[in-house]
Each structure stands twice: as structure tokens, then as C-alpha cells.
Design a protein around this motif. Structure first.
Motif, PDB file in Angstrom:
ATOM      1  N   HIS A 181       5.400  20.643  -4.590  1.00 19.66           N
ATOM      2  CA  HIS A 181       5.496  20.293  -3.182  1.00 19.66           C
ATOM      3  C   HIS A 181       4.179  20.549  -2.452  1.00 19.66           C
ATOM      4  O   HIS A 181       3.790  19.803  -1.556  1.00 19.66           O
ATOM      5  CB  HIS A 181       6.621  21.097  -2.514  1.00 19.66           C
ATOM      6  N   GLN A 182       3.481  21.607  -2.822  1.00 20.93           N
ATOM      7  CA  GLN A 182       2.228  21.951  -2.158  1.00 20.93           C
ATOM      8  C   GLN A 182       1.175  20.863  -2.347  1.00 20.93           C
ATOM      9  O   GLN A 182       0.514  20.459  -1.389  1.00 20.93           O
ATOM     10  CB  GLN A 182       1.707  23.289  -2.692  1.00 20.93           C
ATOM     11  N   ARG A 183       1.027  20.395  -3.563  1.00 23.97           N
ATOM     12  CA  ARG A 183       0.029  19.351  -3.831  1.00 23.97           C
ATOM     13  C   ARG A 183       0.440  18.029  -3.188  1.00 23.97           C
ATOM     14  O   ARG A 183      -0.396  17.308  -2.632  1.00 23.97           O
ATOM     15  CB  ARG A 183      -0.146  19.170  -5.346  1.00 23.97           C
ATOM     16  N   ARG A 184       1.715  17.696  -3.275  1.00 18.10           N
ATOM     17  CA  ARG A 184       2.176  16.441  -2.675  1.00 18.10           C
ATOM     18  C   ARG A 184       1.991  16.445  -1.160  1.00 18.10           C
ATOM     19  O   ARG A 184       1.494  15.471  -0.588  1.00 18.10           O
ATOM     20  CB  ARG A 184       3.660  16.222  -3.020  1.00 18.10           C
ATOM     21  N   SER A 185       2.376  17.543  -0.517  1.00 19.31           N
ATOM     22  CA  SER A 185       2.250  17.619   0.938  1.00 19.31           C
ATOM     23  C   SER A 185       0.785  17.607   1.363  1.00 19.31           C
ATOM     24  O   SER A 185       0.437  17.020   2.400  1.00 19.31           O
ATOM     25  CB  SER A 185       2.945  18.875   1.472  1.00 19.31           C
ATOM     26  N   LEU A 186      -0.106  18.232   0.561  1.00 15.84           N
ATOM     27  CA  LEU A 186      -1.532  18.231   0.887  1.00 15.84           C
ATOM     28  C   LEU A 186      -2.100  16.825   0.827  1.00 15.84           C
ATOM     29  O   LEU A 186      -2.813  16.373   1.744  1.00 15.84           O
ATOM     30  CB  LEU A 186      -2.288  19.151  -0.071  1.00 15.84           C
ATOM     31  N   ILE A 187      -1.788  16.094  -0.253  1.00 12.05           N
ATOM     32  CA  ILE A 187      -2.308  14.729  -0.418  1.00 12.05           C
ATOM     33  C   ILE A 187      -1.805  13.814   0.692  1.00 12.05           C
ATOM     34  O   ILE A 187      -2.578  13.081   1.332  1.00 12.05           O
ATOM     35  CB  ILE A 187      -1.903  14.162  -1.795  1.00 12.05           C
ATOM     36  N   VAL A 188      -0.504  13.870   0.957  1.00 15.08           N
ATOM     37  CA  VAL A 188       0.079  12.979   1.969  1.00 15.08           C
ATOM     38  C   VAL A 188      -0.392  13.359   3.365  1.00 15.08           C
ATOM     39  O   VAL A 188      -0.634  12.487   4.213  1.00 15.08           O
ATOM     40  CB  VAL A 188       1.614  12.999   1.885  1.00 15.08           C
ATOM     41  N   ALA A 245       3.200   6.109  -2.657  1.00 13.46           N
ATOM     42  CA  ALA A 245       4.378   6.880  -3.061  1.00 13.46           C
ATOM     43  C   ALA A 245       4.440   7.044  -4.574  1.00 13.46           C
ATOM     44  O   ALA A 245       4.698   8.143  -5.087  1.00 13.46           O
ATOM     45  CB  ALA A 245       5.643   6.193  -2.546  1.00 13.46           C
ATOM     46  N   LEU A 246       4.158   5.969  -5.276  1.00 18.73           N
ATOM     47  CA  LEU A 246       4.202   6.022  -6.747  1.00 18.73           C
ATOM     48  C   LEU A 246       3.131   6.967  -7.291  1.00 18.73           C
ATOM     49  O   LEU A 246       3.394   7.784  -8.186  1.00 18.73           O
ATOM     50  CB  LEU A 246       4.016   4.614  -7.315  1.00 18.73           C
ATOM     51  N   ALA A 247       1.919   6.881  -6.755  1.00 19.07           N
ATOM     52  CA  ALA A 247       0.811   7.719  -7.228  1.00 19.07           C
ATOM     53  C   ALA A 247       1.072   9.194  -6.940  1.00 19.07           C
ATOM     54  O   ALA A 247       0.814  10.058  -7.793  1.00 19.07           O
ATOM     55  CB  ALA A 247      -0.487   7.270  -6.569  1.00 19.07           C
ATOM     56  N   VAL A 248       1.586   9.509  -5.740  1.00 18.37           N
ATOM     57  CA  VAL A 248       1.840  10.908  -5.376  1.00 18.37           C
ATOM     58  C   VAL A 248       2.950  11.505  -6.227  1.00 18.37           C
ATOM     59  O   VAL A 248       2.829  12.622  -6.741  1.00 18.37           O
ATOM     60  CB  VAL A 248       2.176  11.011  -3.874  1.00 18.37           C
ATOM     61  N   PHE A 277       0.833  -1.205   0.000  1.00 19.80           N
ATOM     62  CA  PHE A 277       0.000   0.000   0.000  1.00 19.80           C
ATOM     63  C   PHE A 277       0.867   1.254   0.000  1.00 19.80           C
ATOM     64  O   PHE A 277       0.606   2.209  -0.750  1.00 19.80           O
ATOM     65  CB  PHE A 277      -0.919   0.002   1.221  1.00 19.80           C
ATOM     66  N   MET A 278       1.925   1.267   0.825  1.00 16.15           N
ATOM     67  CA  MET A 278       2.807   2.433   0.899  1.00 16.15           C
ATOM     68  C   MET A 278       3.521   2.664  -0.428  1.00 16.15           C
ATOM     69  O   MET A 278       3.678   3.808  -0.867  1.00 16.15           O
ATOM     70  CB  MET A 278       3.820   2.214   2.035  1.00 16.15           C
TER      71      MET A 278
END
Length: 262
Positions: free
Chosen positions: A125-132, A115-118, A110-111
Motif C-alpha cells: 500500500h505504501q508504494r502504491r499510494s506514493l506512486i499514485v 492502474a494496471l502498472a501500479v 491512460f487511466m
């Protein structure tokens, strides 16, 4: 004058120390499991949930997702190592080996998918940090709510034997600390999971107080010594004979003879 940022930093440092204690708090339980060679009725849910939670926060703190988050990476990296050792290397030696291995493998897959999808789907960085961070909130909440299975067992059996007190206490302190940290400079992503965690841990402590007295106490087994029965015979000689038992070992049998005078 002390600024809110300074207070927040101090609370954050204290939170790191408490979080380290939270990661170590299952050690007495695992030692008991290893000593008894049996998982008994302990639940693995809290440990597996903590393992996945650490994976997500380590990913969140990486420079490719959320730069300048070294404290997030270090404390959760330590937690990841500890929980991996506890959940993957110790429990599989015992009765629930297959379930634990399946749980750890599913979390790793799952992890990897997250990671691959993000990384492929979000390019800033803003979108990645929001999703995670949203995922971290979800799984933080799952981690703190995972003892609900244990709490239902406590109510059903009226026993707190398999609800470790140390884990409940440290979870409460950890939730209280990080909720305070989030409220100083309001951060909803930290407030929600840690506020719920503090609430769940408080319920565990209340249940512990209620059902501690009804928990069956362990009893020491009494050592039973063999007895020698006198055998009446007409001779005053006390022969000693040695015979082999069914396993091939030698056992000594002493016969006590009593002469009966008319």
C-alpha cells in the motif's frame, strides 16, 4: 482546547463542499453552449483535465491503494460522474464532437494503463499510494494550470467573455481551502497543486477585473417591420390579391390606390 486535527477535519469537510461546487461550476457554461448550439470559443481543456484528475484521486482512495480514504473516493467519485456527463455526453453533441470524444477516450486508456502498472508493479500500500499520489500532484497541477490557454486568449482579445467567472472564483476558494488544510499538518502532496491552483485562479480574477470593461457587450437585435408603399392609380378601388410564394405558402398583398383629383 481545539486540536489541530479537529481544525483540519473541519477544513476538510468545508473543502469537500467547495470541491462539489467546483465540479458543478461549469454547468452554466454548458447550458449556454447547449442553448446556443455552439461551443463558440470556450475551451474544453479545464474540463478534460478535471475529469482525469478525478479518475486518479478515485483510484488513489481505493482500499487496494490507500485504505481509509472514503472521503477522497466519495467527493472525487461525484466529480467523476459530473465531469463525465459534461465532457462526454454534452459537448459531443455540438461542434467539437470529435475532439471531445478523442480526449475522453485517451484519458480512459491512460487511466487503465496507470492502474494496471501500479497494481502489477507495486505490491504494498505504501508504494502504491506514493506512486499514485505523485501522479495526482502532477495532474492536479495540470488541472489548475489548464485555464492558462483561456488566460492567453483573454489578454489577446481583451475580452473575458469565454473565461467563466464562477469557475475562477470557485477554483480560487478550493485552492485556498485545501492549501490551508495541507499547511495545518504539512502535506507536500496537497500543498503544491492546490497552492499553484490558488495562484492561477487569482491571476484569472485579476484578468477579469482588468478586461471586464473592454469586453464587448451583447446587443439586442431590432425587429424590422415591413412597410407598405402607396401606389398611385386612376381608380378608387382597393383590390386585394393573394399569390403563392416560391415555397408554396400563401402571402397576401394589399395594394392601396389613391385617386388624384385634378
Amino acid at each position: 482546547m481545539v486540536s489541530p486535527d479537529m481544525i483540519r477535519n473541519v477544513v476538510g469537510i468545508v473543502g469537500n463542499v467547495i470541491s462539489f461546487g467546483l465540479f458543478l461550476s461549469p454547468v452554466p457554461t454548458f447550458w449556454r453552449i447547449i442553448k446556443n448550439k455552439n461551443v463558440q470559443d470556450f475551451k474544453a481543456d479545464p474540463y478534460l483535465a478535471t475529469l482525469l484528475n478525478c479518475m486518479l484521486w478515485v483510484f488513489y482512495g481505493l482500499p487496494i491503494v490507500h485504505p481509509n480514504s472514503i472521503l477522497v473516493v466519495t467527493i472525487n467519485g461525484i466529480g467523476l460522474v459530473i465531469e463525465t456527463c459534461l465532457s462526454h455526453h454534452l459537448l459531443p453533441l455540438l461542434r467539437q464532437e470529435e475532439q471531445e470524444e478523442d480526449g475522453s477516450a485517451a484519458e480512459a486508456l491512460f487511466m487503465a494503463a496507470v492502474a494496471l502498472a501500479v497494481l502489477l508493479g507495486a505490491h504494498t500500500h505504501q508504494r502504491r499510494s506514493l506512486i499514485v499520489s505523485i501522479l495526482c500532484v502532477i495532474f492536479d497541477t495540470i488541472m489548475y494550470s489548464s485555464p492558462l490557454t483561456v488566460m492567453s486568449q483573454v489578454v489577446k482579445t481583451k475580452s473575458v467573455e469565454y473565461m467563466p467567472l464562477l469557475l475562477s472564483v470557485v477554483s480560487f476558494l478550493n485552492g485556498l481551502n485545501w492549501t490551508s488544510y495541507a499547511l495545518i499538518c504539512f502535506d507536500i502532496f496537497i500543498t503544491i497543486p492546490n497552492g499553484l491552483g490558488m495562484l492561477f485562479a487569482a491571476v484569472q480574477l485579476i484578468l477579469y477585473v482588468i478586461y471586464y470593461r473592454t469586453t464587448p457587450k451583447k446587443q439586442n437585435k431590432n425587429l424590422e417591420l415591413p412597410t407598405v408603399t402607396p401606389v398611385a392609380k386612376d381608380t378608387s378601388v382597393a383590390p386585394i390579391s393573394k399569390d403563392n410564394d416560391v415555397n408554396g405558402s400563401t402571402a397576401s398583398h394589399v395594394t392601396i390606390d389613391i385617386t388624384i383629383q385634378p
